[in-house]
Design a protein around this motif. Structure first.
Motif, PDB file in Angstrom:
ATOM      1  N   SER B  43      19.971  30.394  87.969  1.00 12.97           N
ATOM      2  CA  SER B  43      19.362  31.040  86.881  1.00 12.97           C
ATOM      3  C   SER B  43      20.628  31.998  86.578  1.00 12.97           C
ATOM      4  O   SER B  43      20.952  32.335  85.423  1.00 12.97           O
ATOM      5  CB  SER B  43      18.419  31.963  87.418  1.00 12.97           C
ATOM      6  OG  SER B  43      17.408  31.242  87.484  1.00 12.97           O
ATOM      7  N   ASP B 158      15.760  26.879  81.804  1.00 11.87           N
ATOM      8  CA  ASP B 158      15.593  27.508  83.224  1.00 11.87           C
ATOM      9  C   ASP B 158      14.378  26.858  83.904  1.00 11.87           C
ATOM     10  O   ASP B 158      13.253  27.609  83.578  1.00 11.87           O
ATOM     11  CB  ASP B 158      15.603  29.062  83.167  1.00 11.87           C
ATOM     12  CG  ASP B 158      16.306  29.562  84.601  1.00 11.87           C
ATOM     13  OD1 ASP B 158      15.772  28.554  85.557  1.00 11.87           O
ATOM     14  OD2 ASP B 158      16.102  30.589  84.853  1.00 11.87           O
ATOM     15  N   GLU B 159      14.377  25.772  84.565  1.00 10.94           N
ATOM     16  CA  GLU B 159      12.963  25.438  85.250  1.00 10.94           C
ATOM     17  C   GLU B 159      11.855  25.391  84.339  1.00 10.94           C
ATOM     18  O   GLU B 159      10.907  26.027  84.689  1.00 10.94           O
ATOM     19  CB  GLU B 159      12.833  26.268  86.436  1.00 10.94           C
ATOM     20  CG  GLU B 159      13.962  26.710  87.463  1.00 10.94           C
ATOM     21  CD  GLU B 159      13.566  26.566  88.963  1.00 10.94           C
ATOM     22  OE1 GLU B 159      12.644  26.077  89.344  1.00 10.94           O
ATOM     23  OE2 GLU B 159      14.458  27.052  89.793  1.00 10.94           O
TER      24      GLU B 159
HETATM   25 MG   LIG Z   1      15.916  30.557  88.951  1.00  4.42          MG
END
Ligand SMILES: [Mg+2]
Ligand SMILES: Nc1ncnc2c1ncn2[C@@H]1O[C@H](COP(=O)(O)OP(=O)(O)O)[C@@H](O)[C@H]1O
Lengths: 293, 356
Positions: B43, B158-159
């Motif tokens: 991240s 992000d995910e």
């Molecule tokens: Mg992360």
């Protein structure tokens, strides 16, 4: 089943009784009193609007209404805007704001009477430190009588009011601002929003609940605030700072003019009820309330 | 165009460095997946590219322009957040059009672009709803719509699927992939899920502890993992690892049984870590002896847990298994499927493997 229901009623009975005794009772009393002709403390006939007629016929009434508008509307608007500005600042992460968040509550823990006396002295025309400082620094060449000047007195009271009431508003808004999800603010940054646009389009809508709540609460606090103006000016000079709360007190306990005082109280109550109704109405329409649309 | 080059990216929080020099080249239109365990800096790297974090060292280059110090909005990059980060007080259409509204695009133009994006994502009937009235998958699509509307050079994710249930995740996975094939926008996608990485990526970047462990296509990583870490991370069930040593004629297990031939000659006597995938093992009459500990039929396949010496091995087979827990079996590793790693550095000993 039946038994359960009886038990339930029995359990809430004390609360209902207390509400009837301490809220509904006195309110009813004042309301009926406002419609009763009172002479020399004796009730003489119910069902008359004489009290309201007498009240509105007095030119002081309109002065009181104007002063009350400055007090409540000016006070609330300033309390919330200044509180929002201070709260936004306090929401920043730094050691300084950490300390300030604790210190800012100081005005809240000082009793009203002490606050009023202290400000009264600081604002005194001849010996007050604020006037002296202004004179020493050359900002004015004559002493300013903040509480003695009919043009200034109402706004001076509002400033003291803000000093006293704003900190909690700031703190509540600070907490609300800090709970705005970071990712929304970051999404807004990615979307191209500058600091002001993030505040305007993301922070403000997210704290809208707290904002309306503190607005209504401040309004109610300010409407109910009595000690501060009473001790600092007693409504003077020449009613220039007479507001509803002080006027009601003066009419009932100095002039024993209970009919007029109760009529004013009813007007005061109607005002509060409409503020609360407005609050409930705004909340009903809010985007965050589940289900409605 | 949207090619991205990262050169020696470093990022510190206070005295703690969390990215230790990341180098990465991403071609225009490529779907790159950053994968690695939680806390490895995925991240942070993505947010640095977005401009939400300022890097402590290195260069981020987008189409030959250095963008290190640019504000996020000046980078022409859009990001989809893990928790969607939709504005709760705006309708779907307002959410998607927000960036255009900020850049003072006129109303009809915004409306047209929002409708076009909504069309692509099947959001047209939902345009007047608020985020709270949408399901998780729909919110995810709105978040993607918000990115698409801007027509940026690069998409960052992000995910994005970690808050969805398993079934929806599989569906959204293919939707995102389809979207990429349609728009051909350079995409950098972060996940900790190796299956997501394997199924979606053109190029996988495996990260570990703030370093890049290996970069390659999904099959390259699967077939030629550069380290024990990558070998264990990619593939499910994970690769088996055992302590072994090089003999005269190949790799021998601790008890002297022959495991297989390494890809490149290894000096006899050298200690290695031998790795082989569950699906590359077979039951045979001779070979490494092991006891069956567990038999788990999963339908098409059967998974066996075997014990030998100190080690526990997992193997999968499509053949019918008649063995029961407690039975003695012999296993062999299929020809050419044995991976060898240095016992100390845990780097691959195969030829061409990137040096540590
Ligand atoms: Mg992360
Ligand atoms: N704001 C921060 N301050 C200090 N450390 C941070 C901060 N954000 C992330 N970290 C640390 O940086 C490392 C990488 O975090 P992150 O990039 O979120 O990992 P990942 O996304 O791969 O799970 C973690 O060890 C985390 O604790």
């Amino acid at each position: 089943m039946r038994h359960d229901r009886l038990l339930a009623y029995a359990m809430i009975l004390p609360v209902v009784a207390a509400v009837l005794a301490f809220v509904v009772g006195p309110t009813y009393n004042v309301a009926t009193l406002s419609l009763t002709k009172v002479v020399m403390g004796m009730e003489r006939g119910f069902g008359t609007f004489d009290n309201f007629r007498a009240l509105t016929a007095d030119p002081v009434f309109w002065l009181v209404m104007k002063n009350t508008a400055i007090w409540i509307l000016g006070g609330t608007v300033l309390c919330v805007t200044v509180g929002l500005a201070v709260g936004t600042f306090l929401a920043l992460d730094s050691r300084l704001t950490g300390w300030l968040r604790a210190l800012i509550l100081l005005p809240w823990v000082i009793p009203d009477v002490v606050t009023a006396m202290a400000w009264k002295w600081m604002l005194h025309g001849q010996v007050g430190i604020i006037g002296q400082t202004l004179q020493d620094t050359g900002l004015t060449d004559r002493p300013i009588s903040f509480l003695g000047d009919p043009q200034l007195v109402m706004w001076t009271l509002v400033v003291v009011l803000i000093w006293r009431k704003m900190p909690l508003v700031a703190l509540i808004l600070c907490a609300a601002i800090r709970s705005v999800p970071d990712d929304q603010l970051e999404a807004a940054r990615m979307d191209g929003a500058n600091a002001w646009e993030r505040f305007r389009f993301v922070t403000i809508p997210n704290i809208a609940f707290s904002l309306t709540a503190v607005t209504v609460i401040s309004m109610i606090w300010i409407t109910a605030e009595f000690a501060l103006p009473w001790i600092m000016t007693g409504g003077g000079p020449a009613n220039a700072s007479q507001i509803m709360a002080t006027y009601i007190y003066q009419q009932s306990f100095e002039f024993f003019n209970w009919g007029v005082a109760s009529a004013m109280s009813v007007i005061n109550l109607l005002m509060l009820v409409s503020i609360v109704a407005l609050y409930l109405y705004i909340n009903r329409r809010s985007w965050a309330s589940e289900g409605s649309q | 165009m949207g090619s991205v080059a990262l050169k020696d990216i470093r990022k510190s929080y206070g005295a703690v460095e969390v990215l230790h020099g990341i180098d990465l080249d991403i071609a225009d239109g490529e779907f790159t997946v950053l994968v690695g365990p939680s806390g490895c800096g995925k991240s942070t790297l993505l947010r640095s590219i977005a401009g939400l974090e300022t890097i402590s060292g290195g260069d981020i280059i987008l189409d030959d322009t250095k963008i290190n110090t640019l504000q996020p909005k000046e980078r022409d990059i859009a990001m989809v957040f893990q928790n969607y980060a939709l504005y709760p007080h705006m309708t779907v259409a307002k959410n998607m059009g927000f960036s255009l509204r900020l850049s003072k695009v006129d109303k009809d133009e915004i409306d047209r672009k929002v409708r076009a994006a909504a069309e692509i994502l099947d959001l047209t009937p939902l345009l007047d709803r608020y985020p709270r009235q949408l399901s998780g998958g729909q919110r995810q699509r709105v978040a993607m719509g918000r990115a698409i509307v801007r027509d940026p050079k690069v998409f960052l994710f992000d995910e994005p699927l970690s808050n969805l249930d398993a079934k929806l995740r599989v569906q959204m996975r293919s939707e995102i992939k389809e979207l990429h094939q349609r728009l051909k926008t350079t995409t950098i996608y972060v996940t900790h899920d190796q299956i997501e990485a394997m199924t979606m990526a053109d190029k996988i970047v495996v990260m570990r502890g703030g370093h890049v462990e290996q970069i390659g296509s999904p099959l390259e990583l699967y077939e030629n993992p550069a380290s024990v870490f990558v070998a264990g991370f990619i593939g499910s069930p994970s690769m088996n690892f055992v302590r072994a040593s090089a003999g005269a004629d190949g790799i021998e297990y601790a008890d002297g049984h022959w495991l297989g031939r390494p890809a490149a000659a290894i000096a006899p006597g050298r200690a290695v870590i031998a790795g082989f995938r569950p699906e590359d093992m077979r039951l045979a009459d001779t070979g490494l002896p092991a006891r069956v500990a567990l038999v788990e039929p999963t339908g098409a396949e059967t998974q066996l847990v075997l014990r030998t010496g100190q080690d526990s091995l997992v193997m999968t087979t499509r053949e019918r298994v008649t063995q029961k827990p407690g039975d003695l079996v012999h296993v062999v590793v299929s020809e050419g499927k044995l991976h060898c790693f240095d016992a100390d550095t845990e780097r691959s000993l195969a030829p061409g493997a990137a040096p540590a």
